[in-house]
Write an enzyme that holds these catalytic residues in place. Structure first.
Site, short mmCIF file in Angstrom:
data_model
loop_
_atom_site.label_atom_id
_atom_site.label_comp_id
_atom_site.label_asym_id
_atom_site.label_seq_id
_atom_site.Cartn_x
_atom_site.Cartn_y
_atom_site.Cartn_z
N GLU A 73 31.52 9.18 39.88
CA GLU A 73 30.86 9.77 41.06
C GLU A 73 31.94 10.11 42.08
O GLU A 73 32.27 9.33 42.96
CB GLU A 73 29.81 8.79 41.58
N GLU A 129 22.99 8.52 48.45
CA GLU A 129 23.08 9.44 47.31
C GLU A 129 23.35 10.83 47.88
O GLU A 129 22.58 11.35 48.69
CB GLU A 129 21.76 9.44 46.53
N HIS A 160 30.56 3.49 40.71
CA HIS A 160 30.42 4.22 39.45
C HIS A 160 31.58 5.21 39.37
O HIS A 160 31.73 6.08 40.24
CB HIS A 160 29.06 4.95 39.41
N HIS A 212 27.33 7.19 46.70
CA HIS A 212 27.11 7.52 45.28
C HIS A 212 26.74 8.99 45.13
O HIS A 212 26.38 9.65 46.10
CB HIS A 212 25.95 6.70 44.71
#
Ligand SMILES: O=C(O)CCC(=O)N[C@@H](CCC(=O)O)C(=O)O
Ligand SMILES: [Zn+2]
Length: 334
Positions: free
Chosen positions: A62, A215, A59, A151
């Protein structure tokens, strides 16, 4: 520093390096493979038999994970980090990174495990290329295989740093890998219980790697990641790369969750009954009407201890608009 250590600069500028292979002072080989893709190979005598795939920028907005991989690469290119593992560095969606957007047309992290074949456009082609790069990297028999796909999330989180662990029929989740993640600062792990179309689902299911989506905090633009503390992960990654990782088996403090249900958005009529700023891991009471969709579809919370992660009513129809999770134990770990 060696020019190939500047993979991020090259990628953001959309440039190919003049020299595709370079050696550090210690004889570590850096090889540019394709846009945003670089292989690091230790000298044979130093190689400890581990293969490590580190990806970020799947992404494009990010940036904390992209900056982390950039620092590791700089360290290797300057000879400050001395790899004993083979490493593949991948920046997943270069064009989205250049534009500072999650994706352009299609979310790359929904295009793996065959999905890219059913789609067209640059992101479908990139997912196919990423699969090929990973397949070729993890093709050497007899070596350990580990993939961390880094991420940051769209929203804030009650649990700041956590991992998602893919699932495959007949394969048990590894206690050792969870202990490693605990030592790397992850506070929770979400154990999947069905196949998926993410990058780590591909490397876990098809390439036999231990694979995790990590994450690390909230997504912010380049240079604005002071509040995202990746220091424990960074230390652990350097240790894995240098083969100096202290042994660990402790799961103390690590919270485990299982997926109860994925909320799938079926149509434009989909309604998610949550405030726009709801945090990941927010608890949901039994009986709560979470979402509604066409044909009188209703998502009502039945689970005890349910929490929501990644709520996003803006995803394309057919994709996941949130995950309902419940606490679980370490009983099923190998
Ligand atoms: O904040 C969000 O809603 C999404 C953050 C993110 O990009 N998460 C990954 C998780 C991948 C996985 O399920 O392993 C994603 O949604 O692609
Ligand atoms: Zn992401």
């Amino acid at each position: 520093m060696l020019a190939l250590g500047k993979l991020l600069e090259l990628t953001l500028a959309g440039r190919e390096p003049a020299q595709k292979i370079q050696l550090t002072v210690d004889g570590v080989q850096m090889r540019w493979l394709s846009e945003g893709a670089l292989e690091v190979r230790p000298p044979e005598a130093k190689d400890n038999g581990s293969d490590l795939l580190l990806s970020s920028g799947i992404h494009g907005n990010e940036t904390a994970p992209i900056e982390l991989l950039d620092r590791l690469l700089h360290g290797i290119a300057r000879g400050e980090i001395k790899p004993r593992t083979r490493i593949l560095f991948l920046f997943g969606n270069p064009e989205a990174m250049r534009r500072g957007e999650r994706y352009l047309e299609l979310d790359v992290n929904r295009l793996f495990n065959g999905r890219h074949e059913k789609n067209i456009g640059p992101e479908a082609m990139r997912a196919a290329e990423l699969e090929q790069l990973a397949r070729s990297f993890f093709s050497q028999p007899g070596r350990s295989r580990l993939h961390y796909d880094l991420h940051t999330a769209i929203r804030g989180s009650k649990i700041e740093q956590f991992a998602l662990y893919p699932w495959k029929e007949g394969r048990q989740h590894s206690r050792h890998e969870l202990a490693r993640l605990n030592a790397a600062g992850m506070q929770a792990v979400l154990l999947q219980n069905k196949t998926s179309i993410t990058f780590t689902a591909f490397t876990y299911e098809q390439l036999g790697a231990e694979a995790f989506t990590l994450e690390l905090g909230k997504a912010r633009p380049f240079g604005q990641n002071q509040s995202v503390d990746v220091s424990r992960l960074e230390t652990r990654l350097k240790q894995i790369i240098e083969g100096t990782e202290p042994p660990t088996s402790s799961l103390d403090g690590l919270q485990l969750f299982a997926v109860s249900r994925e909320i799938i958005k079926h149509s434009d009529a989909f309604l998610l009954h949550l405030p726009a700023d709801v945090e990941n891991f927010s608890p949901l009471a039994q009986g709560y009407l979470l979402a509604e969709d066409v044909a009188k579809t209703r998502w009502v919370i039945e689970e005890e201890g349910a929490r929501i992660i990644f709520p996003n009513p803006k995803v394309k129809n057919g994709l996941r608009a949130g995950i309902l999770i419940v606490p679980t134990t370490d009983a099923g770990l190998a």
